[in-house]
Design a protein around this motif. Sequence first.
Motif, PDB file in Angstrom:
ATOM      1  N   GLY A  52     -22.692 -40.461  45.762  1.00 32.84           N
ATOM      2  CA  GLY A  52     -22.485 -39.387  44.794  1.00 32.84           C
ATOM      3  C   GLY A  52     -21.020 -39.060  44.597  1.00 32.84           C
ATOM      4  O   GLY A  52     -20.566 -38.824  43.469  1.00 32.84           O
ATOM      5  N   ALA A  53     -20.259 -39.075  45.667  1.00 32.91           N
ATOM      6  CA  ALA A  53     -18.827 -38.803  45.561  1.00 32.91           C
ATOM      7  C   ALA A  53     -18.127 -39.912  44.776  1.00 32.91           C
ATOM      8  O   ALA A  53     -17.195 -39.641  44.016  1.00 32.91           O
ATOM      9  CB  ALA A  53     -18.206 -38.663  46.951  1.00 32.91           C
ATOM     10  N   MET A  54     -18.597 -41.125  44.911  1.00 40.94           N
ATOM     11  CA  MET A  54     -17.963 -42.236  44.208  1.00 40.94           C
ATOM     12  C   MET A  54     -18.256 -42.233  42.703  1.00 40.94           C
ATOM     13  O   MET A  54     -17.468 -42.759  41.929  1.00 40.94           O
ATOM     14  CB  MET A  54     -18.380 -43.576  44.821  1.00 40.94           C
ATOM     15  CG  MET A  54     -17.806 -43.807  46.213  1.00 40.94           C
ATOM     16  SD  MET A  54     -15.998 -43.732  46.316  1.00 40.94           S
ATOM     17  CE  MET A  54     -15.510 -45.148  45.342  1.00 40.94           C
ATOM     18  N   VAL A  55     -19.371 -41.621  42.294  1.00 41.38           N
ATOM     19  CA  VAL A  55     -19.699 -41.617  40.853  1.00 41.38           C
ATOM     20  C   VAL A  55     -19.628 -40.222  40.226  1.00 41.38           C
ATOM     21  O   VAL A  55     -19.921 -40.076  39.046  1.00 41.38           O
ATOM     22  CB  VAL A  55     -21.087 -42.248  40.574  1.00 41.38           C
ATOM     23  CG1 VAL A  55     -21.132 -43.690  41.055  1.00 41.38           C
ATOM     24  CG2 VAL A  55     -22.217 -41.424  41.158  1.00 41.38           C
ATOM     25  N   HIS A  79     -17.110 -33.943  31.087  1.00 43.91           N
ATOM     26  CA  HIS A  79     -17.221 -35.192  31.844  1.00 43.91           C
ATOM     27  C   HIS A  79     -18.397 -35.214  32.807  1.00 43.91           C
ATOM     28  O   HIS A  79     -19.011 -36.257  33.012  1.00 43.91           O
ATOM     29  CB  HIS A  79     -15.912 -35.540  32.559  1.00 43.91           C
ATOM     30  CG  HIS A  79     -15.648 -34.757  33.802  1.00 43.91           C
ATOM     31  ND1 HIS A  79     -15.149 -33.471  33.788  1.00 43.91           N
ATOM     32  CD2 HIS A  79     -15.815 -35.085  35.106  1.00 43.91           C
ATOM     33  CE1 HIS A  79     -15.010 -33.048  35.028  1.00 43.91           C
ATOM     34  NE2 HIS A  79     -15.401 -34.016  35.849  1.00 43.91           N
ATOM     35  N   GLY A  80     -18.737 -34.086  33.385  1.00 39.81           N
ATOM     36  CA  GLY A  80     -19.863 -34.056  34.317  1.00 39.81           C
ATOM     37  C   GLY A  80     -21.193 -34.289  33.621  1.00 39.81           C
ATOM     38  O   GLY A  80     -22.035 -35.069  34.089  1.00 39.81           O
ATOM     39  N   CYS A 102     -23.136 -35.308  39.308  1.00 40.51           N
ATOM     40  CA  CYS A 102     -22.171 -35.364  38.203  1.00 40.51           C
ATOM     41  C   CYS A 102     -22.120 -34.045  37.450  1.00 40.51           C
ATOM     42  O   CYS A 102     -21.036 -33.503  37.208  1.00 40.51           O
ATOM     43  CB  CYS A 102     -22.551 -36.471  37.218  1.00 40.51           C
ATOM     44  SG  CYS A 102     -22.330 -38.137  37.829  1.00 40.51           S
ATOM     45  N   GLU A 103     -23.265 -33.515  37.063  1.00 33.92           N
ATOM     46  CA  GLU A 103     -23.261 -32.347  36.192  1.00 33.92           C
ATOM     47  C   GLU A 103     -23.034 -31.028  36.915  1.00 33.92           C
ATOM     48  O   GLU A 103     -22.812 -30.013  36.273  1.00 33.92           O
ATOM     49  CB  GLU A 103     -24.546 -32.285  35.361  1.00 33.92           C
ATOM     50  CG  GLU A 103     -25.796 -31.982  36.137  1.00 33.92           C
ATOM     51  CD  GLU A 103     -27.067 -32.118  35.302  1.00 33.92           C
ATOM     52  OE1 GLU A 103     -27.010 -32.576  34.147  1.00 33.92           O
ATOM     53  OE2 GLU A 103     -28.129 -31.756  35.828  1.00 33.92           O
ATOM     54  N   ARG A 104     -23.010 -31.028  38.235  1.00 34.44           N
ATOM     55  CA  ARG A 104     -22.892 -29.773  38.978  1.00 34.44           C
ATOM     56  C   ARG A 104     -21.627 -29.659  39.820  1.00 34.44           C
ATOM     57  O   ARG A 104     -21.472 -28.709  40.563  1.00 34.44           O
ATOM     58  CB  ARG A 104     -24.125 -29.592  39.867  1.00 34.44           C
ATOM     59  CG  ARG A 104     -25.388 -29.450  39.057  1.00 34.44           C
ATOM     60  CD  ARG A 104     -26.637 -29.625  39.900  1.00 34.44           C
ATOM     61  NE  ARG A 104     -27.804 -29.634  39.049  1.00 34.44           N
ATOM     62  CZ  ARG A 104     -28.527 -28.562  38.779  1.00 34.44           C
ATOM     63  NH1 ARG A 104     -28.213 -27.405  39.297  1.00 34.44           N
ATOM     64  NH2 ARG A 104     -29.582 -28.656  37.986  1.00 34.44           N
TER      65      ARG A 104
END
Length: 188
Positions: A52-55, A79-80, A102-104
């Motif tokens: 998750g950190a990588m994407v 962007h998220g 990504c979105e949070r």
Amino acid sequence: MYNYLEIIDFFYPENDPAREILLLHSTQVRNKALWIAGHFPGKVDMELIAAGAMVHDIGIRFCNAPDIGCFGEDDYILHGILGAESIRALDIDNKEALARICERHTGSGISASEIRKQQLPLPEKDFFPETAEEKIICLADKFFSKSGNMMEKPLEKIRKSMLKFGDDSLKRFENLYEVYCGFSENNL
């Protein structure tokens, strides 16, 4: 279980300058998130945190941020959400957990009322990290920028940055910090 390199390769070709910035920043966030998770007494999915950190910033490619090699049309604040939509469109396992990260992760989370008050170009709903993994990545992300010297930021600089977005943003950051890093600031 999570092939984050496959996702990065799909959106960022090898010679893309934005890829280099994404990989450097995401690696910094991943390392910090794994360090935080390793010291957190609760149970967390370390593999999800790493992937998750990588994407988490995969959507920067679609935004207008020339200083980091991104020449898309959308506002950077999107962007998220754009990253989440992109991951949801892929045919991969466990994509919803990655899309939610990504979105949070933006800010310390963003509320519908903040979106409305600040007239942000986001859907008017709450975008708060909810799971431990989402919260840890959101927190770790605040320690690094994709521009400037890209060195780890001191805690006071992060606090000052969060305050620019209002007291609620700073309070949410402080809460994340207290829960997941509730030990000596010298350890960070």
